[in-house]
Design a protein around this motif. Sequence first.
Motif: not given
Length: 302
Positions: A77-93
């Motif tokens: 879950i920690a790995v998934r959440s960290l990846a989700d953070i990266g995906a969210t910022f890059l996607f919205l940028a």
Amino acid sequence: MNARPPVSDNLRGAGLMMLSMAAFTFNDTAIKALGDSVPLAQAIFLRGMMSTALIYLAARRMGAIRLRLPRRDWALIAVRSLADIGATFLFLAALMRMPLANLTAILQALPLTVSLAAALIFGEPLGWRRLAAIAIGFLGVMLIVRPGPEGFDLHALFALGAVGFVTIRDLAARRLSPATPSVTVALVGAAAIMLASGVITAFDGWHPVARPDLGLLALAAVFVFAGYLSSVMTMRVGEIGLVAPFRYTGLIWALFMGWLVFGDWPTPLTLLGAGIVVATGLFTLYRERALTRARRRNAAQG
């Protein structure tokens, strides 16, 4: 009067998948409409506060909050959440600077990247047909990105980075125990994104938010919640092999909303690339479904 025939689980699942894709696309449209009026981290933080609250309330109502999980699941879950953070910022940028349909078309490569990564990391079987489809699909992505001196868009790198992070996120989710509630996993991920964006906002400073912008953020939070809820429900009804292809309806919504709201329409080369990505993705899903059925038959016979 004859009673209506019952709706099949597969038909219900397809409808939920299309609803999920529409909701996520409407969220993207609302966020993109903000433009530069709200800093990215602050926008993610405000949307995250609202969407996390909605997910928490839904999880409480469903009785699906479970925090006593195996250590292995918490690590995933920690790995998934960290990846989700990266995906969210890059996607919205990328979303702030790229046409909505172009970005959505690049994200359609996810079934290809997940299949390839699962084969490389977990040793899942990957025949030559699916391998060829993945290679052709990546050529389609290159047609969308166009990595040349004239057509290359730097923000497309953010989109490709987002695909990489989402691939990691999905692979981590695949390894979770079946008993781990999906709603709990999503709640932790949403809270992690909110906290990460809150930390960045604290360093950047708070900017006043106009009422129309706050309304767009609230709308985005509702759409994110609706998209998540319908996607979770999709996984619980119907055969995934039959339901999953309907995720590509998101590209249709992105084409329509990009044209309607922002006046964007992809070039013929981009449309060709998107068509290749979708076709190879559908073939990959078809092959995965066929292989799953074959394994089930062999297990039943053996």
